[in-house]
Design a protein around this motif. Structure first.
Motif, short mmCIF file in Angstrom:
data_model
loop_
_atom_site.label_atom_id
_atom_site.label_comp_id
_atom_site.label_asym_id
_atom_site.label_seq_id
_atom_site.Cartn_x
_atom_site.Cartn_y
_atom_site.Cartn_z
N SER A 1 0.84 -1.20 0.00
CA SER A 1 0.00 0.00 0.00
C SER A 1 0.87 1.25 0.00
CB SER A 1 -0.91 0.01 1.22
OG SER A 1 -0.15 0.03 2.40
N HIS B 1 -3.17 6.36 -0.83
CA HIS B 1 -4.34 5.55 -1.13
C HIS B 1 -4.57 4.46 -0.08
CE1 HIS B 1 -4.39 7.52 -4.99
NE2 HIS B 1 -3.14 7.17 -5.19
N PHE C 1 -4.86 0.86 0.09
CA PHE C 1 -4.69 0.38 -1.28
C PHE C 1 -3.37 0.86 -1.86
CE2 PHE C 1 -9.19 0.94 -0.38
CZ PHE C 1 -9.63 -0.37 -0.53
N ARG D 1 -8.44 1.42 -5.19
CA ARG D 1 -9.37 2.08 -4.27
C ARG D 1 -10.74 2.26 -4.93
NH1 ARG D 1 -7.90 7.91 -2.04
NH2 ARG D 1 -8.10 8.30 -4.25
#
Length: 69
Positions: free
Chosen positions: A29, A33, A36, A42
Motif C-alpha cells: 500500500s 491511497h 490500497f 481504491r
C-alpha cells in the motif's frame, strides 16, 4: 542558526502507517491511497460496495437476535 522547521538531509522520518498488502491486488500500500496501492484499486473497492457486491450482514429482527444469545 534559527530552527525554521525544515528537516535536514538524512533525517529519519517514521511513516504514519506501516505498509500492508493492498486489499485488492496484494501489492504494498501507499500513503496516498491507504490501505490500497493505487487509485484504481481504491475505486474498484468502492464500486463493489456501491454495487452491493459487499455487504454487512444484519439480523432481520433485532429482538430475535438478542433473544437467541
Amino acid at each position: 542558526m534559527a530552527d525554521d522547521g525544515k528537516i535536514g538531509v538524512g533525517a529519519k522520518i517514521e511513516p504514519l502507517r506501516k505498509t500492508r498488502p493492498c486489499a485488492e491486488c496484494g501489492r504494498p500500500s501507499v500513503r496516498e491511497h491507504y490501505p490500497f496501492c493505487s487509485d484504481r484499486c481504491r475505486s474498484l473497492d468502492l464500486s463493489r460496495w456501491l454495487n452491493g457486491t459487499y455487504g454487512i450482514p444484519v439480523a432481520e429482527d433485532e429482538t430475535k437476535a438478542s433473544d437467541e444469545e
